[in-house]
Write an enzyme that holds these catalytic residues in place. Structure first.
Site, PDB file in Angstrom:
ATOM      1  CG  ASP A 191      -2.023   1.115   1.177  1.00 33.23           C
ATOM      2  OD1 ASP A 191      -1.581   2.155   0.749  1.00 33.23           O
ATOM      3  OD2 ASP A 191      -3.048   0.821   1.608  1.00 33.23           O
ATOM      4  NE  ARG A 229     -16.603  -0.621  -5.872  1.00 31.58           N
ATOM      5  CZ  ARG A 229     -17.344  -1.130  -4.941  1.00 31.58           C
ATOM      6  NH1 ARG A 229     -16.909  -2.170  -4.174  1.00 31.58           N
ATOM      7  NH2 ARG A 229     -17.767  -0.156  -4.028  1.00 31.58           N
ATOM      8  CG  ASP A 231     -18.345 -10.083  -2.929  1.00 30.24           C
ATOM      9  OD1 ASP A 231     -19.424 -10.642  -2.919  1.00 30.24           O
ATOM     10  OD2 ASP A 231     -18.337  -8.815  -2.235  1.00 30.24           O
ATOM     11  CD  GLU A 283     -20.225  -5.669  -8.830  1.00 30.11           C
ATOM     12  OE1 GLU A 283     -21.290  -4.783  -8.251  1.00 30.11           O
ATOM     13  OE2 GLU A 283     -19.318  -5.951  -8.500  1.00 30.11           O
ATOM     14  CG  HIS A 323     -20.778  -5.848  -4.805  1.00 34.45           C
ATOM     15  ND1 HIS A 323     -20.361  -4.967  -5.487  1.00 34.45           N
ATOM     16  CD2 HIS A 323     -20.406  -5.728  -3.547  1.00 34.45           C
ATOM     17  CE1 HIS A 323     -19.827  -3.897  -4.816  1.00 34.45           C
ATOM     18  NE2 HIS A 323     -19.759  -4.337  -3.893  1.00 34.45           N
TER      19      HIS A 323
HETATM   20  N1  LIG Z   1     -17.324  -6.263  -1.613  1.00 30.06           N
HETATM   21  C1  LIG Z   1     -17.709  -5.229  -0.738  1.00 30.06           C
HETATM   22  O1  LIG Z   1     -19.012  -5.202  -0.656  1.00 30.06           O
HETATM   23  C2  LIG Z   1     -16.996  -4.286  -0.178  1.00 30.06           C
HETATM   24  C3  LIG Z   1     -17.175  -3.828   1.154  1.00 30.06           C
HETATM   25  C4  LIG Z   1     -16.478  -2.802   1.667  1.00 30.06           C
HETATM   26  C5  LIG Z   1     -15.629  -2.362   0.862  1.00 30.06           C
HETATM   27  N2  LIG Z   1     -15.218  -2.908  -0.547  1.00 30.06           N
HETATM   28  C6  LIG Z   1     -14.203  -2.030  -1.278  1.00 30.06           C
HETATM   29  O2  LIG Z   1     -13.023  -2.460  -0.568  1.00 30.06           O
HETATM   30  C7  LIG Z   1     -11.999  -1.606  -0.833  1.00 30.06           C
HETATM   31  C8  LIG Z   1     -11.106  -1.328   0.426  1.00 30.06           C
HETATM   32  O3  LIG Z   1     -12.017  -0.676   1.291  1.00 30.06           O
HETATM   33  P1  LIG Z   1     -11.745   0.088   2.455  1.00 30.06           P
HETATM   34  O4  LIG Z   1     -12.834   0.401   3.411  1.00 30.06           O
HETATM   35  O5  LIG Z   1     -10.591  -0.794   3.200  1.00 30.06           O
HETATM   36  O6  LIG Z   1     -11.209   1.429   1.992  1.00 30.06           O
HETATM   37  P2  LIG Z   1      -9.791   2.424   2.578  1.00 30.06           P
HETATM   38  O7  LIG Z   1      -9.708   3.473   1.994  1.00 30.06           O
HETATM   39  O8  LIG Z   1      -9.745   2.134   4.231  1.00 30.06           O
HETATM   40  O9  LIG Z   1      -8.503   1.495   2.150  1.00 30.06           O
HETATM   41  C9  LIG Z   1      -7.988   1.422   0.712  1.00 30.06           C
HETATM   42  C10 LIG Z   1      -6.598   1.205   0.819  1.00 30.06           C
HETATM   43  O10 LIG Z   1      -6.030   1.020  -0.508  1.00 30.06           O
HETATM   44  C11 LIG Z   1      -4.838   1.954  -0.509  1.00 30.06           C
HETATM   45  N3  LIG Z   1      -4.433   2.299  -1.923  1.00 30.06           N
HETATM   46  C12 LIG Z   1      -4.907   3.083  -2.799  1.00 30.06           C
HETATM   47  N4  LIG Z   1      -4.442   2.809  -3.872  1.00 30.06           N
HETATM   48  C13 LIG Z   1      -3.570   1.891  -3.955  1.00 30.06           C
HETATM   49  C14 LIG Z   1      -2.781   0.998  -4.749  1.00 30.06           C
HETATM   50  N5  LIG Z   1      -2.460   1.552  -6.095  1.00 30.06           N
HETATM   51  N6  LIG Z   1      -2.048   0.070  -4.305  1.00 30.06           N
HETATM   52  C15 LIG Z   1      -2.296  -0.282  -3.074  1.00 30.06           C
HETATM   53  N7  LIG Z   1      -2.970   0.123  -2.227  1.00 30.06           N
HETATM   54  C16 LIG Z   1      -3.652   1.410  -2.593  1.00 30.06           C
HETATM   55  C17 LIG Z   1      -5.071   3.157   0.234  1.00 30.06           C
HETATM   56  O11 LIG Z   1      -3.903   3.657   0.540  1.00 30.06           O
HETATM   57  C18 LIG Z   1      -5.769   2.624   1.457  1.00 30.06           C
HETATM   58  O12 LIG Z   1      -5.119   2.288   2.553  1.00 30.06           O
HETATM   59  C19 LIG Z   1     -12.581  -0.549  -1.740  1.00 30.06           C
HETATM   60  O13 LIG Z   1     -12.701  -0.640  -3.038  1.00 30.06           O
HETATM   61  C20 LIG Z   1     -14.428  -0.655  -1.255  1.00 30.06           C
HETATM   62  O14 LIG Z   1     -15.024  -0.248  -2.193  1.00 30.06           O
HETATM   63  C21 LIG Z   1     -15.969  -3.647  -0.928  1.00 30.06           C
HETATM   64  O1  LIG Z   2     -18.095  -0.215  -1.298  1.00 30.68           O
HETATM   65  C1  LIG Z   2     -18.621  -0.582  -0.520  1.00 30.68           C
HETATM   66  O2  LIG Z   2     -19.006  -0.260   0.465  1.00 30.68           O
HETATM   67  C2  LIG Z   2     -19.075  -2.218  -0.833  1.00 30.68           C
HETATM   68  O3  LIG Z   2     -18.781  -2.531  -2.131  1.00 30.68           O
HETATM   69  C3  LIG Z   2     -20.572  -2.435  -0.486  1.00 30.68           C
HETATM   70  O4  LIG Z   2     -21.337  -2.062  -1.738  1.00 30.68           O
HETATM   71  P1  LIG Z   2     -22.816  -2.428  -1.584  1.00 30.68           P
HETATM   72  O5  LIG Z   2     -23.436  -1.118  -0.730  1.00 30.68           O
HETATM   73  O6  LIG Z   2     -23.414  -2.305  -2.993  1.00 30.68           O
HETATM   74  O7  LIG Z   2     -23.357  -3.510  -1.180  1.00 30.68           O
END
Ligand SMILES: NC(=O)c1ccc[n+]([C@@H]2O[C@H](COP(=O)([O-])OP(=O)(O)OC[C@H]3O[C@@H](n4cnc5c(N)ncnc54)[C@H](O)[C@@H]3O)[C@@H](O)[C@H]2O)c1
Ligand SMILES: O=C(O)[C@H](O)COP(=O)(O)O
Length: 632
Positions: A259, A320, A344, A349, A368
């Site tokens: 990161d 994502r 996921d 999507e 998702h």
């Molecule tokens: N599948 C789901 O339902 C779900 C749920 C929650 C979050 N998410 C996704 O998960 C991801 C992370 O969420 P989070 O809450 O931990 O966010 P966050 O902002 O806390 O963490 C993201 C991290 O990625 C790092 N980052 C940015 N660019 C980067 C790169 N090029 N290489 C490596 N690291 C890099 C950032 O510095 C940060 O520390 C987001 O894309 C979010 O949308 C998905």
């Molecule tokens: O970025 C997020 O918070 C997650 O991908 C969750 O997405 P959702 O609200 O569509 O479940």
């Protein structure tokens, strides 16, 4: 010799008097603006789909980040008919995807909540001009077209979750619309889902389940791999990434992370080594993706990066879909570079039914579901409802995505300076002949504070607001201040001057210098030809303390008359009499001079706006050389 000021004031394109009358006639306090503490100075009527909407700019102690919208009608109607969403004093909040009940309940205490799921882009655009707020999850694309269709009414977009890649942030900013998200409530759910996918992928749980349900018993086919002792690379060591790391360590894995922005001490605290991108992907047995989708991370996992991975690597993606080139992943799965993937999230999507990736036998998929636990959804709903309600109240949001986040303690400390900044901006623009043509403004903050401890973005935004709003129909807030200034060719530079005092106050004084313009009050010009004014906060009240080279001391409230005169006895009385005879109440007076018995500036605060005849009479006082009337 004072007539020029009168005629200039009369020619002033900024119709302050009309605005004040409008303001007095229509002054009402919004039921949902608990932070308003001073009166409303600007109102506009606009017709939206047959309803008269009164839009008020509230000057709040905290920050007027958002305009509020209120209808003339007091009746509250709640309806699901898209053409009849609004005719109410309360804001309308459109929820376009399923949101937890606790959040909906909170929203309902504050506004009219319209839940319309599965809207087409056209249906969303048709509705949006009747909405003050929109709440979405990842399924709604909030495009530029949506902001355009909102016709300026949409104040806030709330993303009930973390990823804001489905919201056009640039367009939101240009349209002055705040975007807030709910960044914390689904962290654990996403991390748990990541671990669930990791373990079920390693043990072929989904495939074995499908096989048994198809009547088979294939114990040899579904031999898995163990997690203990394996290296897991976390790509993106943020909230979710670090929670996955913690859990994976509990499973006995060796965890590394990449990161570029993560602080080393946070990684150290979890017992994780931060490594380069190449080191992470080339040494890991398992790779778990947790970075946001940005232009930099878009398809960051592609043919080239897959080729650098350890043969037989296993990949989990709960971040994502777009961070992976999905066609390249299919190739890597087919040639064995990647042994398995658990996904996921997908570029599109839902993905097409015939997606090779989804159908691949070495791929485990979920639709998702990362954030989809009861607990996370209730938490996210409350988190986003609070953020949206706060934003509609005009509070600054702690989860603003396209505006600076100003912590509450900083905000309350800066509140009087926020008002001072806007007033100085309004004053400066009124001192410019013609009121426009300002291109370059320098703001000087005198402060004993370490510059790192003085966040002036809010103040700069308010100065911008003060300068731009009186001369245009733009509505400025913290979201669009810099963008609008740039668009109008207004360059605002800032300078910090260290004050000697060790005052407790964050700022000693704020100076606003406008260069390369003519002034309608020549005394406001300093030797270098700039219009210069200075203000301070005294006992919590903004004061004007300098005009050009003249020191004055007047509270910035109501209206102000500035006169330059020959410094001689009786001037205050003479002007005071003229105003008194015409029933204009003087709230304060202050005289500043450079040299005794030569020239002085008289600053007179008045409660009412004097009529043209009264101003003419002041101009006829022989010792008065120039004067100007200013609306604060
Ligand atoms: N599948 C789901 O339902 C779900 C749920 C929650 C979050 N998410 C996704 O998960 C991801 C992370 O969420 P989070 O809450 O931990 O966010 P966050 O902002 O806390 O963490 C993201 C991290 O990625 C790092 N980052 C940015 N660019 C980067 C790169 N090029 N290489 C490596 N690291 C890099 C950032 O510095 C940060 O520390 C987001 O894309 C979010 O949308 C998905
Ligand atoms: O970025 C997020 O918070 C997650 O991908 C969750 O997405 P959702 O609200 O569509 O479940």
């Amino acid at each position: 010799m004072a007539t020029s000021s009168i005629s200039r004031a009369a020619k002033n394109p900024i119709n302050f008097s009309a605005r004040n009358v409008e303001s007095q006639k229509k002054q009402t306090h919004s039921r949902y603006l608990s932070f308003s503490h001073s009166t409303i100075s600007l109102q506009k009527l606009s017709l939206v789909k047959g309803y008269h909407i009164s839009r008020k700019l509230h000057k709040t102690a905290v920050f007027n980040v958002l305009e509020t919208v209120e209808s003339r009608s007091g009746s509250v109607s709640r309806t699901r008919d898209p053409d009849n969403v609004v005719n109410t004093e309360r804001p309308t909040i459109l929820v376009s995807e399923k949101l937890g009940e606790a959040g909906l309940d909170l929203l309902r205490t504050f506004g009219n909540v319209e839940c319309s799921y599965n809207l087409s882009p056209e249906e969303l655009c048709a509705k949006i001009s009747l909405c003050d707020a929109l709440i979405v999850r990842s399924g709604t694309k909030v495009t530029r077209q949506v902001f355009e269709a909102a016709k300026g009414r949409l104040k806030v977009v709330g993303r009930a979750g973390v990823g804001i890649d489905n919201v056009d942030l640039q367009a939101a900013t240009e349209f002055g619309c705040l975007v807030v998200n709910a960044p914390t409530a689904n962290t654990i759910a996403a991390a748990e889902h990541g671990i669930a996918l990791l373990a079920s992928m390693a043990r072929n749980v989904a495939q074995a389940d499908a096989s048994m349900k198809a009547g088979k018993w294939q114990r040899n086919k579904y031999v898995g791999v163990s997690l203990v002792g394996k290296t897991l690379a976390i790509m993106g060591f943020g909230k979710v990434g670090s929670e996955v790391a913690r859990r994976a360590k509990g499973l006995g894995m060796h965890v590394i992370a990449h990161d570029p922005y993560a602080p080393a001490d946070r990684a150290r605290a979890v017992g994780v080594e931060l490594v380069s991108f190449d080191q992470a992907i080339s040494t890991a047995d398992f790779i778990s993706l947790h970075m946001p989708l940005t232009p930099t991370t878009n398809k960051i996992f592609n043919d080239e990066t897959f080729s650098k991975m350890k043969k037989g690597v296993r990949i989990v993606n709960v971040a994502r879909g777009g961070v992976i080139d999905e066609d390249a992943l299919v190739r890597a799965l087919d040639n064995g570079t990647v042994a398995q993937a658990a996904l996921d999230v997908f570029t599109k999507e839902p993905p097409p039914n015939d997606s090779k990736l989804v159908q691949h036998e070495n791929v485990t998929v979920t639709p998702h579901l990362g954030a989809s636990t009861k607990e996370a959804q209730e938490g996210v709903a409350v988190e986003i409802a609070e953020a949206v309600v706060g934003a509609l109240k005009g509070e600054l949001s702690a989860t603003a995505v396209n505006a600076p986040m100003v912590p509450p303690e900083v905000l309350s400390e800066l509140a009087p300076y926020v008002t001072l900044s806007e007033k100085l901006g309004r004053l400066a623009v009124q001192l410019v002949a013609g009121g426009s043509g300002i291109q370059s403004v320098k703001v000087v903050y005198k402060s004993a504070r370490d510059p790192d401890n003085l966040d002036t973005r809010l103040l700069r935004a308010m100065i911008t607001k003060g300068i731009i709003e009186p001369i245009s129909d733009s509505h400025i807030n913290l979201v669009n201040a810099d963008f609008t200034a740039k668009q109008k060719g207004l360059r605002i530079s800032e300078e910090r001057v260290v004050a000697d005092s060790s005052s407790d106050y964050p700022i000693d004084s704020i100076q606003v210098h406008v260069s390369n313009v003519e002034s309608k009050f020549a005394s406001a010009l300093t030797d270098n030809g700039n219009i210069s004014i200075e203000g301070r906060v005294k006992y919590g009240i903004p004061h004007l303390t300098c005009v050009g080279s003249f020191g004055v001391d007047v509270s910035l409230d109501g209206n102000l008359i500035l006169c330059r005169q020959v410094d001689q006895p009786g001037m205050i009385g003479r002007v005071g009499n003229i105003l008194g005879e015409r029933n204009v109440n003087v709230s304060f007076m202050s005289v500043g001079r450079t040299v005794k018995r030569t020239k002085a500036i008289m600053a007179i605060g008045v409660d009412e706006e004097p009529d043209k005849d009264t101003l003419k009479k002041i101009g006829e006082v022989s010792a008065i050389e120039e004067f100007v009337f200013l609306d604060l």
